[in-house]
Design an enzyme around this catalytic site. Structure first.
Site, PDB file in Angstrom:
ATOM      1  N   CYS A 274     -22.884 -28.971  23.774  1.00 47.90           N
ATOM      2  CA  CYS A 274     -22.042 -29.350  22.636  1.00 47.90           C
ATOM      3  C   CYS A 274     -22.234 -30.803  22.239  1.00 47.90           C
ATOM      4  CB  CYS A 274     -20.588 -29.056  22.975  1.00 47.90           C
ATOM      5  SG  CYS A 274     -20.375 -27.302  23.272  1.00 47.90           S
ATOM      6  N   GLU A 275     -23.392 -31.112  21.736  1.00 46.14           N
ATOM      7  CA  GLU A 275     -23.735 -32.453  21.244  1.00 46.14           C
ATOM      8  C   GLU A 275     -24.753 -32.245  20.136  1.00 46.14           C
ATOM      9  OE1 GLU A 275     -23.425 -35.826  22.617  1.00 46.14           O
ATOM     10  OE2 GLU A 275     -22.295 -35.329  24.413  1.00 46.14           O
TER      11      GLU A 275
END
Ligand code: LLP
Length: 419
Positions: free
Chosen positions: A346-347
């Site tokens: 999640c980046e």
């Protein structure tokens, strides 16, 4: 294509092993290294020296798997370490302590003691404070510590700023103008034996000029030291020779070594040379295998969402580094499209390759190339993702040299507060 990673009948192999077979056996994501490629890279560098006295100290940080270190130890390689952990790995891999050099700006007392206990070849000291610490610890152990002084030659290696280490403003080494004073201090210390001079100017260097300029500066200092009666026995020029990730033109080992020897002889020296290559030994000897989980298209982009993320291979996210991404089975070549190859983390930075021309569907296997150096060693558990396994191919066999981390192992070191 990568050496030792060739296609036969449209399928990508590591030496004589089909990479799809490895993916089927151990799953993805997974690192695969070729023993043959590691050996060939080492031998090419070693033979380039011909009969010039030298020691290759493989830089453990590039890939510290014990099986990799063992392959190199069997070839007679020395090792460049930067921590007590790396020292322990080299010893477990059967490395010879007498061929270990220890670099790094922040060596702890315990690490220095460990290094002195096992009798490493040389501590590359990076400050006068460290020199005093080494002297005190050697006095306590009643031995003389073998040291080289790492100087900062203030050379622009023209590489990514995060991996340029030989510039004045970096934390590494003792500035040239202070180096003679540091040597004078060292020779007066009761438990220090000064052997050499060391430098490391950066990584992924694609030109010989920064090396020859750095070596020239080092040798000018060696001359000054000789004038004041401090003889230097060997010169360590560090690591940093680049590899071809994309379209870089990298000097071959012969040209690189010849340039070093010419610079040495050019100033009338024939001192033994130490080099500390990491990437150029293991970089093109490894790939990261990954599976396409989803293909996702928006009105601006196509994404190939794969099962390897920035926690498995951080170089593209951290340095904006390019690594080729190729299918394990030759493309159908019907509907090539441009994809951002992204991981599940999640980046937004979780990208393995931007704008890659590929023909992929869910379930396809891909290889991220030239992933043998600074791949697994920089992996993390971010997003609580177990770190990937590592496999070494040896001819027609392959061996699991590190298993996939389990969720159990991931949680094992943690504990909750009492009631
Ligand atoms: N010697 C010293 C003192 C070093 O600091 C290094 C690397 C080496 C040798 C080996 O350099 P090589 O031959 O591998 O270029 N994580 C970055 C690279 C960091 C290099 C740090 N020092 C990357 O993935 O590009």
């Amino acid at each position: 294509m990568l050496r030792n990673f060739d296609r036969h009948d449209g399928e990508l192999y590591a030496d004589r092993v089909r990479l799809t077979d490895i993916a089927a056996a151990v799953g993805t994501p997974c690192y695969v290294y070729s023993r043959g490629a590691i050996e060939r890279n080492f031998q090419a560098l070693s033979s380039a020296f011909e009969d010039y006295p030298h020691l290759i100290c493989y830089s453990v940080k590039a890939n510290s798997n014990i099986a990799v270190l063992n392959v190199l130890a069997r070839l007679g390689s020395g090792f460049d370490i930067v921590s007590g952990g790396e020292l322990e790995r080299v010893l477990r891999a059967g490395g010879d302590p007498a061929k270990i050099v220890f670099s790094g700006v922040g060596k702890t007392k315990r690490e220095i003691e460990q290094a002195l206990e096992v009798g490493i070849r040389c501590i590359d000291v990076e400050s006068t404070a460290e020199l005093r610490r080494v002297n005190a610890l050697a006095a306590r152990a009643q031995i003389k510590a073998p040291v080289a002084i790492r100087v900062n030659p203030d050379i622009d290696a023209k590489t990514h700023p995060y991996i340029a280490t030989g510039l004045r403003e970096t934390k590494f080494g003792i500035p040239m103008e202070d180096a003679q004073a540091a040597y004078e201090l060292a020779v007066d210390m009761s438990h220090i034996d000064v052997h050499g001079i060391a430098a490391h100017i950066g990584s992924q260097i694609t030109d010989t000029t920064p090396y020859t300029e750095a070596l020239d500066r080092l040798l000018r200092l060696v001359e000054d030291l000789e004038d004041v009666g401090i003889p230097i026995e060997n010169v360590d020029i560090g690591g940093g020779l680049g590899v071809r990730y994309h379209d870089e033109q990298v000097p071959d080992p012969k040209r690189f070594v010849s340039a070093l020897i010419a610079a040495m002889r050019g100033r009338g020296f024939d001192l033994p040379l130490i080099i500390e290559p990491g990437r150029s030994i293991v970089g093109d000897a490894g790939v990261l295998l990954t599976t396409v989980e989803y293909v996702k298209s928006t009105d601006t982009k196509n994404f190939a969402v794969v099962d390897a993320g920035m926690n498995d291979l951080i170089r593209p996210a951290l340095y904006n580094a390019w690594q080729d991404i190729v299918p394990l089975v030759a493309e159908r070549d019907t509907k090539r499209n441009r994809y951002d190859v992204v991981g599940p983390v999640c980046e937004t930075a979780d990208v393995l390759g931007k704008d890659r021309e590929l023909d992929v569907v869910e379930g396809d296997l891909l290889a991220v190339c030239t992933a043998g150096a600074y791949g697994w060693v920089l992996s993390s558990n971010y997003n609580s993702r177990p770190r990937p396994p590592e496999v070494m191919v040896d001819g027609e066999q392959f061996y699991l040299i590190r298993h996939r981390e389990t969720i159990e192992e991931l949680c094992a070191a943690e504990s909750i507060l009492p009631d």
